[in-house]
Design a protein around this motif. Structure first.
Motif, PDB file in Angstrom:
ATOM      1  N   VAL A 254       0.835  -1.197   0.000  1.00 61.97           N
ATOM      2  CA  VAL A 254       0.000   0.000   0.000  1.00 61.97           C
ATOM      3  C   VAL A 254       0.872   1.250   0.000  1.00 61.97           C
ATOM      4  CG1 VAL A 254      -1.797   1.284   1.232  1.00 61.97           C
ATOM      5  CG2 VAL A 254      -1.828  -1.220   1.231  1.00 61.97           C
ATOM      6  N   GLU A 255       1.858   1.272   0.908  1.00 64.65           N
ATOM      7  CA  GLU A 255       2.749   2.432   0.998  1.00 64.65           C
ATOM      8  C   GLU A 255       4.084   2.010   1.582  1.00 64.65           C
ATOM      9  OE1 GLU A 255       3.210   6.665   3.408  1.00 64.65           O
ATOM     10  OE2 GLU A 255       1.274   5.642   3.378  1.00 64.65           O
ATOM     11  N   VAL A 257       6.889   3.329   3.709  1.00 63.47           N
ATOM     12  CA  VAL A 257       7.183   4.437   4.615  1.00 63.47           C
ATOM     13  C   VAL A 257       8.672   4.740   4.607  1.00 63.47           C
ATOM     14  CG1 VAL A 257       6.989   5.278   6.984  1.00 63.47           C
ATOM     15  CG2 VAL A 257       5.200   3.814   6.033  1.00 63.47           C
ATOM     16  N   ASP A 258       9.497   3.723   4.828  1.00 66.10           N
ATOM     17  CA  ASP A 258      10.940   3.838   4.692  1.00 66.10           C
ATOM     18  C   ASP A 258      11.489   2.442   4.452  1.00 66.10           C
ATOM     19  OD1 ASP A 258      11.389   2.506   7.175  1.00 66.10           O
ATOM     20  OD2 ASP A 258      11.097   4.380   8.248  1.00 66.10           O
ATOM     21  N   GLY A 259      12.816   2.308   4.524  1.00 64.93           N
ATOM     22  CA  GLY A 259      13.423   1.031   4.187  1.00 64.93           C
ATOM     23  C   GLY A 259      13.102  -0.105   5.137  1.00 64.93           C
ATOM     24  N   HIS A 260      12.550   0.207   6.311  1.00 61.37           N
ATOM     25  CA  HIS A 260      12.247  -0.834   7.284  1.00 61.37           C
ATOM     26  C   HIS A 260      10.778  -0.858   7.695  1.00 61.37           C
ATOM     27  CE1 HIS A 260      16.463  -1.950   8.031  1.00 61.37           C
ATOM     28  NE2 HIS A 260      16.703  -0.686   7.765  1.00 61.37           N
ATOM     29  N   THR A 261       9.994   0.027   7.152  1.00 55.49           N
ATOM     30  CA  THR A 261       8.581   0.107   7.522  1.00 55.49           C
ATOM     31  C   THR A 261       7.729   0.246   6.272  1.00 55.49           C
ATOM     32  OG1 THR A 261       9.272   1.313   9.508  1.00 55.49           O
ATOM     33  CG2 THR A 261       6.928   1.274   9.022  1.00 55.49           C
ATOM     34  N   ALA A 262       6.660  -0.536   6.193  1.00 54.23           N
ATOM     35  CA  ALA A 262       5.762  -0.479   5.039  1.00 54.23           C
ATOM     36  C   ALA A 262       4.349  -0.793   5.490  1.00 54.23           C
ATOM     37  CB  ALA A 262       6.202  -1.458   3.953  1.00 54.23           C
ATOM     38  N   ILE A 263       3.366  -0.290   4.738  1.00 48.80           N
ATOM     39  CA  ILE A 263       1.949  -0.607   4.952  1.00 48.80           C
ATOM     40  C   ILE A 263       1.551  -1.637   3.901  1.00 48.80           C
ATOM     41  CG2 ILE A 263      -0.377   0.298   5.229  1.00 48.80           C
ATOM     42  CD1 ILE A 263       1.628   1.537   7.132  1.00 48.80           C
ATOM     43  N   LEU A 264       0.962  -2.747   4.346  1.00 54.28           N
ATOM     44  CA  LEU A 264       0.628  -3.851   3.453  1.00 54.28           C
ATOM     45  C   LEU A 264      -0.861  -4.176   3.529  1.00 54.28           C
ATOM     46  CD1 LEU A 264       3.581  -6.285   4.252  1.00 54.28           C
ATOM     47  CD2 LEU A 264       3.444  -4.619   2.413  1.00 54.28           C
ATOM     48  N   TYR A 265      -1.354  -4.710   2.422  1.00 52.88           N
ATOM     49  CA  TYR A 265      -2.716  -5.264   2.373  1.00 52.88           C
ATOM     50  C   TYR A 265      -2.596  -6.773   2.204  1.00 52.88           C
ATOM     51  CZ  TYR A 265      -7.345  -6.488   0.644  1.00 52.88           C
ATOM     52  OH  TYR A 265      -8.563  -7.075   0.466  1.00 52.88           O
TER      53      TYR A 265
END
Length: 710
Positions: A254-255, A257-265
């Motif tokens: 989905v997005e 955020v940075d190299g270690h954080t992401a928003i997933l579906y």
């Protein structure tokens, strides 16, 4: 003279001022005083594209994981702490290569710091290891690291988050248990031993839990693989995940955020009275880090996102806390071993949770059993070099949209190849960031896998023709549809779904994911008649004739299925011209004996009944050895008429397939087999996917009288 410390192919990663990311395959050379990269492997006095004079003021920063058109790369930034713009950003397709380069570059920096008089106190906080806060060098954010990242994201997910800063405040790190918790036997208990796993349950007062939320449960198992191999599988959401995670149905980004954080579906596959209980999906933040001991931590927690609203027909479940802890163990009998812990605390929501007490526990066990799936995956396969991938969410249904149209359309529709190429041409004209004059950010096939031979990578990525073939002038009676749920249509299959003979196949028998195809699939015809249809390329207005008029060369593959009604599916592959001396040119202009020994078909049935998938299989087949093939050489084309009915075995399999063809999705790759080192790696002619074909949609062609061929 400087000594070469490390060298090899890596990826140049960056982001243009217009916000688009780009990747370039480049050859990097690390010397004792210099880091440089080239377009090709340097020979003689070749000039590099860019160089960095390495000294004690440099630092290597781990930027984590970045996604480019679904391809995941691990990014490193090498820069001078005194000179803001003196930097190189490089990336690897797997985390092992990234760690190797980071270690080599840091060793060179250490040598320069020692040569400066041994006074390293000024730079201790930048050195790999721990500082006064207990964080590693990769834990720090550089003062200019935001320059290449996306714009600021959600306010409660700070974009500067890296490994050392820890996960976002909303994500609980369950791996950091206190000593009192571990010493207290009432903190958790062993619930089951199932599928070779130990499953624990957290002993908390139910009144302290959020309403409807389960107790935290954790599965612990040992997998014979390295931490890096397991980590890359856990991070991916491509077709590989179906092989070890039985609760997985679909996932997308989905997005970032940075190299270690992401928003997933994420959609869950839960086999619990599907007729009565609605399916579940998730929207969550995923954070990961690598610890000093070589272990990996992947953490999950649900959150809302404006681009990931509820979908009609799904219940949005809520992850209170979850994730993986992947820790190395001592090898046994020369084989690597890793302990994998998978924790999950989830509220599946909906009426089923309240009325059926065992529903949530059953589903939780199904998710935790993915640890057993990982163990079985690595015990039964040696294919451990596949690049991790995650589909990118192109369009997500808005929470406010509930029309019938939105329910019928897929929320992850893929843009067409023509649209992608047009966007690439526009982006390349506006490229103000890149220091090279060639880049790629097109289809997934253009991003190479780490398993590919480096010469093939260079050829596929560096020698792309400047002008593309206009595909809009070609047409067939079977329509093209890029939608994953399309019916009675065709699309281009990803070449990486197939494994071909690699550069060193003659010595080590290894196969690698197929690279970019040599030819473009421009049209597909679906015909029927009362007799067998031969030499369909002579038909006026067909794609082969259009290609001839444009001076292009085409390969026509006519798969003939006999019966009371004869069917033919014709694939038209087009390229600008044959390269003299190439294996494809020798195949096209060779005799029938040579052609029969080289034309190879690799089938696959990604969607269909189990018995059909087992019957078709996925083993390569030399068409000329299995069935009768008739070769017709035209002035600017070669047609191959493949008579499936000439083989009893093939005819039996095809009879089974035809009966259920409307329920199948079939992939086919056409390859010219390479037998000698100079013919390797094998060239992929092209790959096609046909989806849920209807027999009634076939048309009767108007074939003109045969003309002379050359």
């Amino acid at each position: 003279m400087s000594k070469v410390v490390h060298e090899g192919w890596m990826v140049r990663y960056g982001r243009r001022k217009i916000g688009k990311s780009f990747l370039h395959m480049r050859y990097f050379v690390l010397e004792t005083r210099l880091l440089a990269y080239y377009k090709t492997k340097p020979q003689g006095n070749a000039a590099p594209i860019k160089t960095l004079q390495i000294d004690g003021n440099f630092r290597v920063e781990d930027r984590g994981l970045k996604t480019h058109h679904g391809q995941m790369v691990y990014v490193l930034s090498v820069y001078n702490m005194k000179e803001k713009y003196d930097q190189i950003t490089m990336a690897a397709f797997n985390i092992q290569d990234s760690l190797s380069w980071k270690e080599k570059i840091e060793s060179v920096i250490d040598q320069h710091q020692e040569a400066q008089g041994g006074n390293r106190s000024k730079y201790n906080e930048f050195k790999s290891g721990t500082d006064s806060t207990g964080r590693t060098a990769s834990d720090h954010e550089s003062p200019f690291s935001a320059a290449d990242d996306e714009e600021d994201s959600q306010p409660n997910l700070m974009r500067g988050t890296t490994m050392g800063n820890g996960p976002p405040e909303s994500v609980v790190d369950w791996t950091k248990e206190s000593e009192s918790d571990l010493a207290n036997p009432k903190y958790r208990r062993l619930l089951y031993c199932q599928n070779g796993l130990r499953i624990f349950e957290e002993l908390l007062n139910v009144d302290l839990l959020p309403k409807g939320c389960s107790r935290a449960m954790k599965a612990v198992g040992v997998v014979e693989a390295t931490c890096e191999e397991i980590f890359e599988l856990v991070m991916s959401m491509d077709a590989t995940r179906f092989e070890w995670d039985c609760s997985f149905q679909y996932g997308s980004l989905v997005e970032e955020v940075d190299g270690h954080t992401a928003i997933l579906y994420h959609r869950l596959q839960l086999d619990w009275f599907p007729r009565f209980i609605w399916p579940r999906d998730l929207c969550y933040v995923r954070y990961w880090r690598r610890n000093d001991d070589g272990s990996y931590v992947v953490l999950f927690r649900s959150r809302e996102h404006k681009n990931c609203g509820p979908l009609p027909g799904y219940v949005r479940a809520h992850i209170e806390s979850g994730g993986f802890n992947i820790s190395p163990l001592k090898p046994r009998n020369g084989r690597p071993r890793t302990q994998v812990q998978h924790l999950m605390q989830i509220d599946l929501k909906g009426w089923g949770v309240g009325f059926i007490a065992s529903f949530q526990q059953h589903c939780l066990f199904q998710m935790l059993n993915s640890v057993a799936g990982l163990r079985e995956y690595f015990s039964q396969t040696d294919e451990r070099a596949a690049a991790p991938r995650i589909p990118v969410m192109v369009n997500m249904t808005s929470p406010s949209i509930s029309s019938k149209k939105s329910q019928k359309q897929s929320h992850h529709r893929t843009p067409s190849l023509d649209q992608i190429r047009a966007a690439n041409r526009n982006a390349s004209m506006m490229d103000e960031y890149s220091d090279e004059d060639e880049d790629f950010q097109g289809t997934d096939q253009e991003v190479s896998s780490p398993g590919l031979d480096q010469d093939t990578i260079k050829t596929a990525l560096e020698e792309e023709p400047l002008d593309q073939i206009d595909l809009s002038t070609f047409s067939g009676n079977l329509r093209r549809d890029e939608n994953d749920n399309g019916r009675d249509c065709w699309t281009i299959s990803d070449g990486k779904n197939f494994r071909l003979r690699g550069k060193n196949f003659c010595s080590d028998k290894t196969k690698v994911p197929a690279g970019k195809p040599l030819m473009d699939l421009v049209a597909v015809d679906w015909f029927k008649d009362t007799k067998r249809m031969d030499h369909v390329a002579r038909r006026t207005g067909c794609a082969a004739q259009v290609a001839t008029e444009k001076g292009l060369f085409s390969l026509v593959i006519n798969l003939q299925v006999p019966g009371s009604t004869h069917y033919s599916m014709i694939f038209y592959f087009v390229m600008k011209k044959l390269i003299p001396g190439s294996l494809l040119q020798r195949f096209v202009d060779g005799d029938d004996e040579f052609r029969n020994s080289r034309m190879k078909l690799i089938p696959s049935v990604p969607k269909g009944s189990w018995i059909v998938r087992q019957s078709v299989g996925s083993s390569p087949c030399l068409l000329g050895k299995a069935v009768d093939c008739n070769y017709i050489r035209g002035p600017k084309y070669l047609e191959i008429d493949v008579d499936v009915g000439s083989s009893t075995v093939a005819n039996g399999v095809m009879g089974l397939v035809i009966g259920v063809i409307t329920t199948l999705v079939v992939d086919m790759a056409f390859v010219v087999q390479g037998n000698t080192p100079d013919e390797l790696p094998e060239p992929l002619i092209g790959a096609a996917r046909v989806c849920h074909i209807e027999l009634s949609s076939a048309v009767v062609p108007k074939l003109e009288s045969d003309t002379s061929t050359e």
